[in-house]
Design a protein around this motif. Structure first.
Motif, PDB file in Angstrom:
ATOM      1  N   THR A  38       0.811  -1.218   0.000  1.00 25.55           N
ATOM      2  CA  THR A  38       0.000   0.000   0.000  1.00 25.55           C
ATOM      3  C   THR A  38       0.846   1.271   0.000  1.00 25.55           C
ATOM      4  O   THR A  38       0.308   2.370   0.156  1.00 25.55           O
ATOM      5  CB  THR A  38      -0.941   0.038   1.220  1.00 25.55           C
ATOM      6  N   VAL A  75     -11.103  -9.420   2.405  1.00 27.78           N
ATOM      7  CA  VAL A  75     -11.825  -8.459   1.567  1.00 27.78           C
ATOM      8  C   VAL A  75     -11.739  -8.878   0.097  1.00 27.78           C
ATOM      9  O   VAL A  75     -12.729  -8.786  -0.645  1.00 27.78           O
ATOM     10  CB  VAL A  75     -11.273  -7.036   1.774  1.00 27.78           C
ATOM     11  N   TYR A  84     -13.325  -2.723  -0.927  1.00 28.57           N
ATOM     12  CA  TYR A  84     -12.676  -2.227   0.293  1.00 28.57           C
ATOM     13  C   TYR A  84     -13.673  -2.165   1.434  1.00 28.57           C
ATOM     14  O   TYR A  84     -14.898  -2.143   1.238  1.00 28.57           O
ATOM     15  CB  TYR A  84     -12.063  -0.844   0.063  1.00 28.57           C
ATOM     16  N   ARG A  85     -13.127  -2.148   2.639  1.00 29.54           N
ATOM     17  CA  ARG A  85     -13.896  -1.885   3.849  1.00 29.54           C
ATOM     18  C   ARG A  85     -13.199  -0.753   4.596  1.00 29.54           C
ATOM     19  O   ARG A  85     -12.013  -0.843   4.925  1.00 29.54           O
ATOM     20  CB  ARG A  85     -13.988  -3.128   4.718  1.00 29.54           C
ATOM     21  N   LEU A  86     -13.922   0.317   4.836  1.00 28.00           N
ATOM     22  CA  LEU A  86     -13.390   1.519   5.486  1.00 28.00           C
ATOM     23  C   LEU A  86     -14.101   1.679   6.827  1.00 28.00           C
ATOM     24  O   LEU A  86     -15.322   1.879   6.878  1.00 28.00           O
ATOM     25  CB  LEU A  86     -13.624   2.739   4.596  1.00 28.00           C
ATOM     26  N   VAL A  95      -8.392   0.964   6.826  1.00 26.47           N
ATOM     27  CA  VAL A  95      -8.708   0.773   5.411  1.00 26.47           C
ATOM     28  C   VAL A  95      -8.220  -0.605   5.010  1.00 26.47           C
ATOM     29  O   VAL A  95      -7.009  -0.873   5.017  1.00 26.47           O
ATOM     30  CB  VAL A  95      -8.041   1.846   4.535  1.00 26.47           C
ATOM     31  N   ASP A  96      -9.145  -1.478   4.639  1.00 23.47           N
ATOM     32  CA  ASP A  96      -8.806  -2.821   4.181  1.00 23.47           C
ATOM     33  C   ASP A  96      -9.287  -2.965   2.745  1.00 23.47           C
ATOM     34  O   ASP A  96     -10.493  -2.849   2.466  1.00 23.47           O
ATOM     35  CB  ASP A  96      -9.480  -3.882   5.057  1.00 23.47           C
ATOM     36  N   GLY A  97      -8.350  -3.206   1.833  1.00 21.77           N
ATOM     37  CA  GLY A  97      -8.694  -3.370   0.429  1.00 21.77           C
ATOM     38  C   GLY A  97      -8.375  -4.752  -0.070  1.00 21.77           C
ATOM     39  O   GLY A  97      -7.493  -5.439   0.470  1.00 21.77           O
ATOM     40  N   GLY A 102      -8.049  -1.528  -4.362  1.00 21.10           N
ATOM     41  CA  GLY A 102      -9.135  -1.361  -3.410  1.00 21.10           C
ATOM     42  C   GLY A 102      -8.800  -0.352  -2.332  1.00 21.10           C
ATOM     43  O   GLY A 102      -9.649   0.464  -1.930  1.00 21.10           O
ATOM     44  N   VAL A 103      -7.580  -0.385  -1.847  1.00 21.01           N
ATOM     45  CA  VAL A 103      -7.147   0.597  -0.849  1.00 21.01           C
ATOM     46  C   VAL A 103      -7.201   2.007  -1.437  1.00 21.01           C
ATOM     47  O   VAL A 103      -7.612   2.968  -0.777  1.00 21.01           O
ATOM     48  CB  VAL A 103      -5.731   0.260  -0.345  1.00 21.01           C
ATOM     49  N   ALA A 106     -10.704   3.281  -1.615  1.00 17.03           N
ATOM     50  CA  ALA A 106     -11.108   3.674  -0.263  1.00 17.03           C
ATOM     51  C   ALA A 106     -10.554   5.054   0.086  1.00 17.03           C
ATOM     52  O   ALA A 106     -11.234   5.874   0.732  1.00 17.03           O
ATOM     53  CB  ALA A 106     -10.636   2.634   0.747  1.00 17.03           C
ATOM     54  N   GLU A 138     -18.629  -0.412   3.232  1.00 15.28           N
ATOM     55  CA  GLU A 138     -18.193  -1.613   2.527  1.00 15.28           C
ATOM     56  C   GLU A 138     -18.610  -1.459   1.075  1.00 15.28           C
ATOM     57  O   GLU A 138     -19.793  -1.248   0.782  1.00 15.28           O
ATOM     58  CB  GLU A 138     -18.838  -2.849   3.147  1.00 15.28           C
TER      59      GLU A 138
END
Length: 564
Positions: A38, A75, A84-86, A95-97, A102-103, A106, A138
């Protein structure tokens, strides 16, 4: 502080904080913890958001008051690589992509959450307190191809303008720039083995002003091109924003600029190709490439250099609007048809396309072309004297949905970009005040109700729809202001169509989109985008015919302009 519901494109799921909170504060101590893979997103974050806020975002390793960037296999499995999940609470932003892309998407969402001033290049209030709302988002895109085609052949856009548009695409989570680099009106990419392509082909002595029906001219010479180092810079800048640049080199039609530079490429037994210049008007041009071995070798050399500049798996070869009159009259073309045992001129064009389809496939690339590339070939993909297209060949469906439907049913991937829905050179309202009004009326709501997947397709056939693309043809867009006006705000609506899991067109909540656009206009203002206001063109954006006559500027021209 912005509400989580003001985001564009609309995310799949949002969960606000379970209790009222002041949000997560962003200050000089807020650090970034960049997990493996990242680092590029962290670099963009510090440059873009750090520039707007004036905050340093130092490196972190654990603790509170941090923004943690991470690539998550969970994810990736649940939402895909661009998902992603923010998660924002009172102390951290997680921040998980599914991948670095995906990151990055986000991070674009996070920028929206900061508010419109986060889109500026320098802080306007150095003492300002920044914060983002708490909650969970999400999200993942509906399509893998979310593109904009930019025509720089009709009107050249300098490099800094292209870089700016890459930032605008990224801000809307669009991930493909289809780069229309060559046409009758100009050749825009340096080819070192063929210097005449830019030495001659990049410049025209004058330009039609307005629609092709206009009797007005801009008598100034026009042109320009990108050096190979310019292209490398554009591609690298795009890659940092997880955008793929797909180059387009037009063959066998839309090639007068190349023929003007190298007359041997044209049908010399039909016309005096040495008298041709770079075309100065718009429309469908009769001058097409001669189907000779010399032409094939010439363009193989061109594509060799293009492949070295663009790592994109797809290479666009155009293939549209190719009138066959010169081939019908050419003894050379007719001899080629007889030699190959082809059925006629349509199959000769298919043979031409098929040659470069095989050539690109042998080098690990995929040909993509306008939907005419299927013409002259077998309906079922087999049995043509010219041979079937490679399985990896793809189609840009511009003449409505029919070409895309035929391609998907034949097993080819498709990018949906029908002129009736997503040609952004078309006028945005019926009134005469629209600048150089051409084509169909396509409002912001019309674009918002565009559906890329035709209902006629089966589930298996629909899987061939890679995504969608908005096309920006620049015959009547002579400068950056005009491009901005035609593209925005409609590109925001298109971006939501390409990204979000929207219901059927008739069921889409356009009123909700308009409400969210009220905040988005402020972002566009901060970015300096000269969009069309909701109430219509501003006085300086209107461009009627100077004498009020019917010269193609002040009167809407009904029906479509030429494609490419």
């Amino acid at each position: 502080m912005m509400d989580l519901m003001d985001l564009i494109p609309d995310p799949r799921h949002t969960w606000p904080a379970p209790r009222a909170a002041d949000g997560f504060p962003i200050d000089g101590d807020t650090a970034i913890e960049a997990g493996p893979g990242t680092e590029g997103v962290a670099r963009w974050f510090r440059a873009a958001i750090g520039g707007a806020t004036g905050l340093p975002f130092p490196e972190a390793a654990g603790g509170d008051n941090r923004i943690a960037l991470s690539i998550s296999p969970d994810v990736a499995r649940e939402l895909g690589g661009e998902g992603y999940r923010l998660t924002v609470d009172d102390h951290t932003v997680q921040v998980d992509g599914g991948s670095a892309a995906g990151v990055f998407w986000a991070a674009q969402t996070f920028r929206q959450m900061l508010g419109p001033d986060a889109y500026r290049v320098a802080p306007i209030d150095p003492g300002r307190a920044w914060s983002v709302p708490t909650g969970v988002i999400e999200d993942a895109p509906r399509f893998g191809w979310r593109g904009m085609m930019l025509d720089v052949a009709r009107h050249f856009m300098p490099k800094d303008g292209v870089l700016r548009y890459l930032d605008l695409l990224a801000a809307h989570k669009l991930n493909v720039l289809h780069f229309h680099l060559t046409d009758d009106q100009g050749w825009r990419v340096e080819i070192k083995s063929r210097p005449g392509l830019t030495g001659i082909g990049a410049w025209r002595p004058r330009t039609k002003w307005g629609h092709r029906a206009s009797d007005l001219w801009d008598e100034k010479p026009h042109g320009g091109y990108y050096t190979q180092d310019d292209i490398r810079e554009i591609v690298a800048y795009a890659a940092e924003r997880h955008i793929t640049v797909v180059p387009e080199i037009e063959i066998p039609g839309h090639s007068q600029a190349a023929i003007a530079a190298y007359p041997e490429l044209g049908n010399r037994d039909v016309i005096d190709t040495s008298s041709l210049t770079v075309w100065d008007t718009w429309g469908v041009n009769e001058n097409l490439l001669a189907p000779t071995d010399n032409t094939l070798r010439f363009y193989e050399e061109v594509f060799e250099e293009v492949l070295g500049l663009f790592p994109s798996p797809f290479i666009h070869i155009g293939g549209d609007e190719c009138p066959k009159g010169q081939w019908k009259e050419s003894a050379v073309a007719q001899a080629r048809i007889q030699e190959l045992g082809l059925s006629g001129e349509d199959e000769l064009q298919y043979w031409f396309v098929r040659h470069f389809d095989r050539w690109l496939a042998a080098r690990g690339r995929r040909l993509i072309g306008w939907d005419e590339i299927l013409e002259g070939g077998p309906a079922d993909g087999t049995g043509s004297r010219a041979g079937a297209l490679e399985p990896g060949a793809a189609v840009s469906s511009w003449r409505g949905y029919a070409g895309g439907i035929a391609a998907a049913r034949a097993g080819h991937d498709v990018v949906m970009c029908p002129e009736q829905q997503v040609y952004l050179d078309h006028r945005q309202a019926a009134g005469p005040g629209e600048p150089m009004p051409i084509g169909y009326v396509r409002t912001l709501e019309d674009v918002y109700r565009f559906e890329p997947v035709p209902p006629e397709l089966t589930e298996a056939e629909a899987a061939h729809v890679l995504g969608a693309q908005a096309n920006v043809w620049t015959e009547v867009m002579q400068d950056r202001s005009r491009v901005d006006y035609q593209v925005f705000p409609r590109l925001a609506a298109f971006a939501e169509v390409a990204w979000s899991a929207l219901p059927a067109p008739a069921e889409r909540d356009f009123a909700d989109f308009e409400q969210r656009m009220a905040e988005h206009y402020r972002r566009l203002d901060a970015l300096g985008v000269e969009y069309r206001p909701p109430g219509g063109p501003l006085p300086w954006q209107r461009r009627p015919a100077p004498d009020g006559n019917d010269a193609g500027l002040g009167r809407p021209i009904e029906g479509p302009p030429p494609n490419v």
